[in-house]
Design an enzyme around this catalytic site. Structure first.
Site, mmCIF file in Angstrom:
data_model
loop_
_atom_site.group_PDB
_atom_site.id
_atom_site.type_symbol
_atom_site.label_atom_id
_atom_site.label_comp_id
_atom_site.label_asym_id
_atom_site.label_seq_id
_atom_site.Cartn_x
_atom_site.Cartn_y
_atom_site.Cartn_z
ATOM 1 N N ASP A 1 42.522 43.461 30.174
ATOM 2 C CA ASP A 1 41.159 43.243 30.659
ATOM 3 C C ASP A 1 40.757 41.810 30.341
ATOM 4 O O ASP A 1 41.387 41.140 29.519
ATOM 5 C CB ASP A 1 40.184 44.226 30.008
ATOM 6 C CG ASP A 1 38.779 44.107 30.588
ATOM 7 O OD1 ASP A 1 38.636 44.337 31.812
ATOM 8 O OD2 ASP A 1 37.836 43.751 29.863
ATOM 9 N N SER A 2 39.683 41.369 30.980
ATOM 10 C CA SER A 2 39.177 40.017 30.728
ATOM 11 C C SER A 2 38.461 39.934 29.384
ATOM 12 O O SER A 2 38.144 38.837 28.926
ATOM 13 C CB SER A 2 38.207 39.606 31.845
ATOM 14 O OG SER A 2 37.092 40.479 31.871
ATOM 15 N N TYR B 1 35.996 36.665 34.005
ATOM 16 C CA TYR B 1 36.865 36.301 35.119
ATOM 17 C C TYR B 1 36.094 36.233 36.438
ATOM 18 O O TYR B 1 36.529 35.578 37.378
ATOM 19 C CB TYR B 1 37.988 37.334 35.284
ATOM 20 C CG TYR B 1 39.152 37.193 34.329
ATOM 21 C CD1 TYR B 1 39.107 36.332 33.229
ATOM 22 C CD2 TYR B 1 40.319 37.925 34.520
ATOM 23 C CE1 TYR B 1 40.181 36.216 32.359
ATOM 24 C CE2 TYR B 1 41.406 37.811 33.664
ATOM 25 C CZ TYR B 1 41.327 36.959 32.575
ATOM 26 O OH TYR B 1 42.396 36.843 31.728
ATOM 27 N N GLY B 2 34.979 36.946 36.503
ATOM 28 C CA GLY B 2 34.238 37.080 37.758
ATOM 29 C C GLY B 2 33.927 35.790 38.502
ATOM 30 O O GLY B 2 34.128 35.709 39.722
ATOM 31 N N CYS C 1 40.501 45.574 34.613
ATOM 32 C CA CYS C 1 39.525 44.565 35.024
ATOM 33 C C CYS C 1 39.424 44.624 36.546
ATOM 34 O O CYS C 1 40.432 44.512 37.246
ATOM 35 C CB CYS C 1 39.988 43.172 34.580
ATOM 36 S SG CYS C 1 39.017 41.801 35.239
ATOM 37 N N ASN C 2 38.210 44.830 37.059
ATOM 38 C CA ASN C 2 38.036 44.951 38.502
ATOM 39 C C ASN C 2 38.388 43.667 39.238
ATOM 40 O O ASN C 2 39.006 43.701 40.303
ATOM 41 C CB ASN C 2 36.599 45.355 38.816
ATOM 42 C CG ASN C 2 36.309 46.810 38.528
ATOM 43 O OD1 ASN C 2 36.388 47.661 39.397
ATOM 44 N ND2 ASN C 2 35.990 47.109 37.268
ATOM 45 N N THR C 3 38.007 42.524 38.684
ATOM 46 C CA THR C 3 38.309 41.245 39.326
ATOM 47 C C THR C 3 39.816 41.029 39.392
ATOM 48 O O THR C 3 40.364 40.650 40.433
ATOM 49 C CB THR C 3 37.641 40.079 38.574
ATOM 50 O OG1 THR C 3 36.230 40.315 38.465
ATOM 51 C CG2 THR C 3 37.866 38.761 39.297
ATOM 52 N N GLU D 1 29.890 41.021 25.978
ATOM 53 C CA GLU D 1 30.823 40.301 25.108
ATOM 54 C C GLU D 1 30.156 39.835 23.815
ATOM 55 O O GLU D 1 30.811 39.663 22.793
ATOM 56 C CB GLU D 1 31.425 39.105 25.851
ATOM 57 C CG GLU D 1 32.408 39.482 26.949
ATOM 58 C CD GLU D 1 33.718 40.046 26.422
ATOM 59 O OE1 GLU D 1 34.180 39.605 25.352
ATOM 60 O OE2 GLU D 1 34.273 40.951 27.068
ATOM 61 N N CYS E 1 32.728 47.104 37.222
ATOM 62 C CA CYS E 1 33.254 46.223 36.176
ATOM 63 C C CYS E 1 33.372 47.090 34.931
ATOM 64 O O CYS E 1 32.431 47.826 34.596
ATOM 65 C CB CYS E 1 32.316 45.045 35.922
ATOM 66 S SG CYS E 1 32.783 44.036 34.486
ATOM 67 N N THR E 2 34.506 47.034 34.257
ATOM 68 C CA THR E 2 34.706 47.935 33.124
ATOM 69 C C THR E 2 33.861 47.555 31.905
ATOM 70 O O THR E 2 33.797 48.318 30.943
ATOM 71 C CB THR E 2 36.195 48.007 32.729
ATOM 72 O OG1 THR E 2 36.737 46.689 32.629
ATOM 73 C CG2 THR E 2 36.973 48.802 33.758
ATOM 74 N N HIS E 3 33.194 46.408 31.955
ATOM 75 C CA HIS E 3 32.224 46.088 30.900
ATOM 76 C C HIS E 3 30.945 46.925 31.044
ATOM 77 O O HIS E 3 30.282 47.228 30.058
ATOM 78 C CB HIS E 3 31.832 44.603 30.962
ATOM 79 C CG HIS E 3 32.842 43.661 30.391
ATOM 80 N ND1 HIS E 3 34.031 43.374 31.022
ATOM 81 C CD2 HIS E 3 32.836 42.928 29.247
ATOM 82 C CE1 HIS E 3 34.709 42.500 30.294
ATOM 83 N NE2 HIS E 3 34.011 42.218 29.216
#
Length: 267
Positions: A9-10, A41-42, A72-74, A151, A184-186
């Site tokens: 993941d980012s 990353y977006g 990570c979706n991106t 984050e 987004c997994t965040h």
């Protein structure tokens, strides 16, 4: 097979997927790598996301993983097909599982998608949703302020609520949706705040559960599930500072992690 499952993941967001994998596959070991140093990353160009993702993958391949989950979706949008062709192991992302879960949920065929700028621009979710049902109506919104607050560990409180409420104004004004994909997994780490802002009538979809189910299905089909009896020794790695990463990991995961460490990546 006693080899671990790799998750990239980012940053910390992929822990939402890792937690679901731990819940559904309690005997499997995970190795998680979050690129917190270079998160998010977006907003980054596609070429840069591809480069960074390959660096994460190279690290995990050195750990002899038997399957890769791009949490990570991106990164999923930009690298999934590429990595599926290049790697000798199964590779899955989080977009298709999330789209399928949303299709199952919606009753009025109006689905909202929130994600990073890269994910929204890629049109990955509309494509995935339309491939399943062409009659789906999609309202997509980039939420670039969400990943930074996650984050930083700001998962609740007045400032977080204000940022979420301000960001989701366009989504609320288009009030036809009955289902909202957290693209987004965040974002599942902000789920309670998002639900409060968007309202109880909207079903929120996180791709973690569906992704874990797909991992289980693929490993079983390929006879790669671990069939013994053990307490997994999960390992978490981050490219950034350990403090916030370790705090979120310990509070979010439902079981102890044997190792949390910092790593430096090279291609």
């Amino acid at each position: 097979m006693d080899q671990p499952i790799g998750v990239i993941d980012s940053g910390v967001g992929g822990l939402t997927v890792a937690r679901e994998l731990m819940r559904q596959l309690p005997r499997e070991e995970l190795i998680y790598l979050g690129d917190t140093l270079r998160c998010p990353y977006g907003p980054r160009p596609e070429q840069e996301v591809v480069q960074f993702t390959k660096e994460l993958v190279n690290f995990l391949m050195g750990k002899r993983i038997k399957m890769l989950v791009i949490a990570c979706n991106t990164a999923t949008a930009f690298t999934l097909e590429l990595l599926q062709k290049e790697l000798p192991i199964p590779v899955i992302g989080v977009i298709q599982p999330g789209a399928r879960a949303a299709i199952k949920s919606t009753e009025n065929l109006h689905i909202g998608v929130i994600g990073t700028e890269g994910t929204i621009k890629s049109q990955a979710y509309p494509t995935a949703l339309k491939n399943i049902n062409e009659e789906i109506h999609i309202n997509a919104l980039a939420c670039p302020r969400f990943v930074p607050i996650v984050e930083q560990g700001k998962l609740s409180g007045e400032e977080t609520y204000r940022i979420v409420a301000e960001t989701l104004i366009p989504m609320k004004e288009s009030n036809h949706i009955d289902t909202l994909i957290l693209g987004c997994t965040h974002y599942p780490l902000l789920r309670e705040v998002i639900q409060k802002v968007i309202g109880d009538k909207v079903t929120i979809i996180s791709s973690g559960e569906e992704t874990a189910r797909e991992v289980s299905t693929i490993l079983e089909y390929q006879s790669k599930l671990f069939n013994g009896d053990r307490k997994p020794q999960h390992k978490l790695y981050t490219t950034g500072k350990l403090t916030v990463f370790e705090s979120i990991a310990k509070s979010w995961l439902d079981q102890p992690v044997m190792e949390i460490a910092n790593v430096s990546l090279t291609v």
